[in-house]
Design an enzyme around this catalytic site. Structure first.
Site, PDB file in Angstrom:
ATOM      1  N   LYS A 169     -24.346 -91.655  19.722  1.00  0.00           N
ATOM      2  CA  LYS A 169     -23.434 -91.630  20.863  1.00  0.00           C
ATOM      3  C   LYS A 169     -23.354 -93.040  21.432  1.00  0.00           C
ATOM      4  CE  LYS A 169     -20.958 -88.392  22.951  1.00  0.00           C
ATOM      5  NZ  LYS A 169     -20.228 -87.304  22.268  1.00  0.00           N
ATOM      6  N   ASP A 185     -14.545 -89.399  23.356  1.00  0.00           N
ATOM      7  CA  ASP A 185     -15.239 -88.517  24.301  1.00  0.00           C
ATOM      8  C   ASP A 185     -14.515 -88.694  25.632  1.00  0.00           C
ATOM      9  OD1 ASP A 185     -17.890 -88.010  26.261  1.00  0.00           O
ATOM     10  OD2 ASP A 185     -17.881 -86.765  24.466  1.00  0.00           O
TER      11      ASP A 185
END
Length: 466
Positions: free
Chosen positions: A147, A187
């Site tokens: 991430k 995201d």
């Protein structure tokens, strides 16, 4: 044989009692102390780890090596931190922080999104990378977990400013990623616009057209179905649940939080399947349709959020009520789909949902429910599915995009959708069967956590803890 220690000449204290007390410390407490000792100021990461640990006690007891593997998994393989300088429209120099957390590559290249939001910090990115590792494992695809992101907020910025930031961000991050190394996606705050700027800069820096970023637009490496895959996948796995209970989504009242990619496409698929979608929300409040929104109304909201980037309070539609500074959980429903952000649904929200008759809570965001809210759902016999299973359609879609990029070939939207349905059905089967095998049928938090962990842990053991 008892162990003893002497204090003075005539006092004897048995260490047997002390040993018993130590042995009674739960695995969760051991991990909590371990994490707090190393990362005392990372509450989101600690929350994600403890939620996972609470499900794994049985596995740790049956195989002590799993506990040691889990301790390793609590530390990302690599954390890259960098500065991101860029010039705003007034030619003022701005500085943001950038991160890429490469959490675990045991199953394949690091895979996970980029989040651009003012709240982003290392704790949030570590929790997201940790969750991503097990979510990716549940898809059955050869993908590791990662991430990244920045404390840059695209809201209120011009296209030119977003472009300058993205180009500066990718200039640094391009050193650490690649199709067989690390493949970022979008995201919160990173949509098709941002992905386009990021991918363009990657090609400039590396002189390569490899599919190193997913979520790309159609025409330059993107695939039909990727943008909708998280939201559609959430509804597909919900339908698998209904099927197992001999129920139908038709006529079910559904409350959705958020108005980003996941929420909008979950709403679209739910409407098309005959559900009554009552709410969408953003950080300022929520909108409510008493009789359910129509697909044409949803199309207007999709245009508002993706093109003009407006707020829900700006929308002018018939039969819509806007509730400023409230969350949608006060509205009675059959199904709640939290699709906004972490910890958006607390224990008071959970109590209100249960009191109003909500029976199904399927997470579309990453860790949107607090630990106390989850406990209340489970004690109330609600059907609860965590985000690592519920929103896995997004990373499955990214995996499909990577496959097509490698083949230099595109699937049709129907082919993509059929593969997505198959993947979500398999995830539901895996989670359901795992919970039943562990003696807790219907505990899908347990099933998702144990199934995802076991896939990763077994691979790490086979590879020598790598």
């Amino acid at each position: 044989m008892k162990n003893h220690v002497f204090f003075g000449s005539d006092s004897l204290v048995s260490l047997e009692i002390v040993s018993i007390e130590i042995s009674e410390i739960s695995f969760q407490e051991k991990i909590k102390n371990f994490i707090i000792g190393r990362d005392p100021s990372q509450p989101e990461f600690l929350q994600a780890v403890l939620e996972m640990t609470g499900s794994l006690e049985t596995l740790f007891e049956s195989n002590p090596a799993y506990f040691e593997i889990f301790k390793i998994l609590c530390e990302p393989e690599r954390v890259i931190t960098f500065r991101v300088p860029w010039l705003d429209d007034k030619n003022n120099l701005q500085i943001n922080r950038g991160w890429r957390v490469q959490f675990n590559q045991c199953l394949g290249p690091y895979k996970g999104g980029l989040r651009f939001h003012k709240s982003v910090n290392l704790s949030i990115l570590k929790f997201l990378g940790f969750e991503q590792t097990f979510k990716n494992a549940l898809t059955g695809l050869p993908l590791g977990g990662g991430k990244g992101g920045s404390d840059f907020d695209p809201k209120g910025k011009s296209d030119r400013e977003v472009q300058k930031f993205c180009q500066s961000f990718m200039t640094e991050m391009s050193k650490y990623i690649g199709a067989n190394i690390d493949v970022p996606a979008g995201d919160i705050g990173v949509g098709e616009r941002e992905i386009g700027y990021l991918f363009g800069q990657f090609k400039r820096m590396r002189g390569s057209h490899e599919g190193t970023v997913t979520g790309k637009g159609i025409g330059y490496g993107g695939t039909h179905g990727r943008s909708s895959s998280t939201g559609f996948g959430l509804i597909y796995i919900l339908q698998n649940c209904f099927k197992s209970l001999n129920e139908s989504i038709v006529g079910k009242k559904i409350n959705i939080s958020g108005s980003g990619n996941v929420a909008l496409f979950a709403a679209q698929k739910a409407i098309r399947q005959g559900a009554i979608v009552q709410t969408l929300s953003d950080s300022n409040g929520f909108i409510f349709w008493e009789d359910g929104m129509t697909e044409s109304q949803l199309d207007e909201i999709i245009l508002l959020k993706t093109k003009t980037r407006g707020r829900l309070s700006e929308i002018l539609l018939d039969s819509v009520a806007y509730h400023e500074n409230y969350k949608p959980w006060k509205i009675a429903c059959d199904v709640a789909l939290p699709c906004a952000t972490q910890n958006e649904l607390d224990v008071n929200d959970a109590k209100q949902l249960v009191e109003n008759g909500c029976r199904f809570i399927f997470e579309g965001a990453n860790m949107p429910s607090t630990a106390e809210a989850i406990d209340h759902f489970k004690s109330s016999k609600c059907v609860f599915l965590p985000g690592k299973a519920g929103n896995a359609g997004g990373v499955a879609g990214s995996g499909f995009e990577m496959t097509q990029n490698s083949q230099r070939f595109y699937w049709t939207e129907a082919e993509f959708d059929e593969k997505l349905k198959t993947t979500m059905t398999q995830i539901w089967k895996t989670v359901s069967e795992t919970s039943a095998e562990l003696g807790h049928p219907g505990d899908y938090l347990l099933g998702a956590n144990c199934a995802g962990f076991k896939i990763v842990a077994d691979a790490m053991l086979a590879n020598g803890f790598c």
